[in-house]
Structures are given as C-alpha cells and as structure tokens.
Design an enzyme around this catalytic site. Sequence first.
Site, PDB file in Angstrom:
ATOM      1  N   LYS A 141     -18.119  -1.535   4.677  1.00  0.00           N
ATOM      2  CA  LYS A 141     -18.380  -2.572   3.675  1.00  0.00           C
ATOM      3  C   LYS A 141     -19.857  -2.662   3.307  1.00  0.00           C
ATOM      4  CE  LYS A 141     -16.777  -7.224   2.541  1.00  0.00           C
ATOM      5  NZ  LYS A 141     -15.954  -8.371   3.026  1.00  0.00           N
ATOM      6  N   MET A 160      23.712   9.746   4.081  1.00  0.00           N
ATOM      7  CA  MET A 160      23.557  11.029   4.756  1.00  0.00           C
ATOM      8  C   MET A 160      23.805  10.888   6.260  1.00  0.00           C
ATOM      9  SD  MET A 160      23.114  14.202   4.301  1.00  0.00           S
ATOM     10  CE  MET A 160      22.239  14.662   2.801  1.00  0.00           C
ATOM     11  N   GLU A 164       0.824  -1.210   0.000  1.00  0.00           N
ATOM     12  CA  GLU A 164       0.000   0.000   0.000  1.00  0.00           C
ATOM     13  C   GLU A 164       0.862   1.266   0.000  1.00  0.00           C
ATOM     14  OE1 GLU A 164      -0.448  -2.579   1.998  1.00  0.00           O
ATOM     15  OE2 GLU A 164      -2.501  -3.294   1.750  1.00  0.00           O
ATOM     16  N   GLN A 196      -9.345  -6.724  11.237  1.00  0.00           N
ATOM     17  CA  GLN A 196      -8.824  -5.661  10.378  1.00  0.00           C
ATOM     18  C   GLN A 196      -9.598  -4.346  10.521  1.00  0.00           C
ATOM     19  OE1 GLN A 196      -8.207  -7.268   6.368  1.00  0.00           O
ATOM     20  NE2 GLN A 196      -6.156  -7.945   6.965  1.00  0.00           N
TER      21      GLN A 196
END
Length: 565
Positions: free
Chosen positions: A163, A476, A51, A114
């Site tokens: 949903k 860095m 994602e 979830q």
Amino acid sequence: MKITGSQAVLLSLIEEGTEFIFGYPGGAIMPVYDAMMQYQDQIKHILTRHEQGAIHAAQGYARVTGRVGVCMATSGPGATNLITGIADAMIDSTPLVCITGQVGSPLLGTDAFQETDVVGISMPVTKWNYLVTKSEEIPWAIAKAFYIASTGRPGPVLIDIAKDAQFGPLDFHYKKCSYIRSYVPKPTINEEAVSEAAKLINESKKPYILFGQGIVLGNAEEEFKAFVEKSGIPAAWTILGVTALDTNHPLNMGMLGMHGNYSTNILTNDCDTIIAVGMRFDDRVTGDLKRYANQARIIHLEIDSAEINKIKKADVAIHGDVKDTLPMLTKLVEKRDHSAWVAKFRELDKIEKEKVIDLEMYPTKEGITMAEVIRILNEKTKDNVVYVTDVGQHQMFASRYCKRQSRRSFITSGGLGTMGFGLPAAFGAKMGAPEKEVVLIVGDGGLQMTIQELGTIMQSEAAVKIVLLNNKYLGMVRQWQQLFFDSRYSQTYMMNPDFIKLAEAFGIKGKKILDRPNLVGGVEEMLAHSGAYLLEVSIEKEDNVFPMVPTGASVAEVILEPAKK
C-alpha cells in the site's frame, strides 16, 4: 512531474492497451481505485460481485480476444479468491495480469489485517509473480508482467503491490518489455528435427494428427489447415483445440478423449504415426497411458519444452512456435491422399451415429436431452456465435455437438475443470466481443457457484444468453455414480431455487421450458431478445454422455453405452 504509484499502475495499464479491469476493491488496493476516477475515460473498471468472478471474466475476455486479461483485488481474502482462476488460467495457458493490493511494507510478515503471502501462495500457478514495495518499481513490473503473460506459452502473472508503494511518488517513464535474460519465449527451431519428422510422415501409411490449443494460441490456424490439406492426414482435437480447424472440414475427425468420438479414440491405437501439434497428452486424452499408442511413432510440435517427453516420449520433437514450425514441415511433406485410412474413421463414425448421436440429437423418449438443445441452438444461431460452457455433462455435450466455424468461438475450463467458470467467463467474452452472440451453456450446479455475477451482467447491461440445462443433479458425478457405484446417488441431488424469479430479480428476462414442443420457441425468443436472457430447460435426470473411456481403460476400450450386467 511526479505522480503516485497508484497513478503509475493505471498509466502502465493504459500504455499496454488495456480496455477493461475486472475487479473488486478493498482496503489495500484503495489508492489505485481512488486514482481510477482520474483515468475512467481511458480505462474501464468492471465491478464484479466476487474476485473469482473477476478473474474468470478476465479469462473469458482473454480467450475470446487473444489479448491479456486484467483483474484486480485487494489483499488477504481478495487475493486468495483469485487463486482458483489463476490455477485455471495456468493450466489452460490463458494470458492474465492479476494485480493485488498488499499491506504496507512495514507491516509485511506481522500478520496484519488482511495480510496473506499471495506471492508464496500463487508461485506454483503463475508464470511469474512479484511483490512491489517501492513505487519506482511499478512501471517496470507491469511491463515485465505483460511480456511474460503474453509470450511463449501464455499464462497468468501476479503483481502484489504494497500500500505504501501505491502512495509513493515516482517519475513516470514507461518502456514496454521485449527481452528478459534467460527467458526465451520463441525457441530456435532445429531444422534437422523438422526434416526427420517430414521423413517419418512421408513413410507413414496410417498417420494421425492430434491437435490442441497451441494452434489457437499461436494464431496458426491457416498454417495448420495448409499442413492438414497437403498431407491429407486425418486430424482430431483436444477440447481446447476445437476451433483450430473448421468443424465441417473433411479431415476433421472429431474430439479426442474420455467423451470424445468413437473413431478418434479407437484408431489412436491403430495408427502408425502420431503428429501431436500444440497438445500435451493430458490424461483425459490418453486414458491408460501404458496402453496408449504404443505401436505409433510420435512427432511432437510444442512451444513449451517442459511438455515434450513429459507424458509420452517423442521419437521426434520439434520445439518451437507452431506458427513457424508448421510451414517448415508443410514444405517438406509430400502431398498425399489417405482416403482409405480416413474411411476407417468414417466406418466407426456410422456406429457412433447409430448407437449414440441420433438417439441424443433426435430423441423419441419423453424427456428433453442436452444434445437436442444444442442441436436446436446450432440451427437457430448464426456463424458469429461464441459458446461458453461451465463444467460437467453439459460441457461434454457442448464440446461434442456445438458447431464452431470461427476462431476463438468455444470457451471452456479445460485442464482444471472449474465449476463456476461459465457465467463470469461468458460475461468477459461478451465484453471482449460485443458484436458476437455469446451463449453460455451451464448446469444447475455450476451456475449456483458464481450466480452472483448476474449482478455484474445487470449493472453492465451485457447481452449474455444463458442456457441452463437443469437436471436437478450434479450430473457428471451422478453419471459416474450410476455407472460405477451401483446408482448410489450420494449427495448429488439438488433442491434448486426458482431460477427465473432469480433472473427477474437481477432485471434479466427468462423462461422455463418443461417439454419438447416449447423448446424451439424458447430458443428463438431468447435469441430475439436484445438483452441478457436466461432460458432454463428441464432435462431428464439420467441423460448420460457417451461415448466414454472409463477411468483406467485404454482409449481403444471406449464404450457407447453402459456395460450390461
């Protein structure tokens, strides 16, 4: 005729002209993914490998096109994996609409499988977010999301859809949003402030323009150029404002800030008036704020009122879109020639060229430097190149040395400094600008943060050119350890995989360059290849980026080399 909420999601996106959805399916967003089968000839979904890759790809797409990027994920971990990208888009003013699935509304607040409160989590890093629990709300919510994301100071918006709302029926009517009560994306301009600013500019002997991404976001490059050329004022840019003025323009003095140019930093504390255009006085630009431009009067042109007087108090603030305010100011300023003042920049530029630039761009030492790789890229690429970077030393070298002659041709993570941004953002940029050569400049640390997106490039056959500057360190951090922690390289060495074999595993051609004689040929071969290509260049370990404004130092204390001990 009634349709489902899932169909309404896709029809709403189509109404907004969405080309691509960058996303990853999962349980709570499955109804929308199922409905995609019906509309795949009108809107294309790109399956990323994570994602975070989806949202950075949407950012790259938005940054190169100026359009709203769209990404999609499921609930719980899918949604939380978007958060870094949302925060990145918020601080870099990137217009995004993020759509997440949520558990069914009867399960909200029950710690269902979830389930996570992504609306609550994302609230500080979005312009607006909303939980949809009824299918009838979907067209309205998406229309409002696009309007908010793309107007005023752009930014990310998140729509979380339960949903059962995705399954629910509705009569679909779509009306684009053009007004929200109490939201004023285009402020009324105070003409007195414009006149006062013009008076200050006309009285100034050593005026100095600092410009940022606000010009690019406002599509005001031509208006800005007209202002610069009439006023004759030298101008310097923040990292995200880089493409607002041609690199080769005679009044473009270079980059501001921690690894900006020598002259642009030192003379910030010598000018008598600063005209800040679409920039926000980030700490990487100001250094020690207590010793920053205290001698100068400040004129600030800015669309976001929250940025005015937030860090540096303005003597005159012009609140508005620079697309509108710059022409008003240009009309009132007198045509001037500040060549004597510009010459001071050029004198300091000579010092930087001798002590830093020539040594980096044309090194005589054995190891290859990042700057010389970029010099060769500049020489071998054409005007239609878009550079994308990850975050770290290579980002600063690229910012300093990449030539940019067209708008929206340099994409990087500015405010948040997100390692792992580069690869998926380059992919998204290529999808948004397939006619352009998209070249990613990335380090070995950042590449491995989102390296799985090579799979997305493989599946989509996007011809992204990847230049991996590999010094086997988190460069860095290592540089700071060398300069400020007595070269104690704590946890910055990286034992890396064989990147060329990895690329080959994803069907991507690659080559590794170990020494200087093969570098030009390697770049030419990469650019001549029709598909994606990974060019790995072995960089010397202690290749540091200078100039540098050390933490806590004033911009006038910028250094060109390590302090002698």
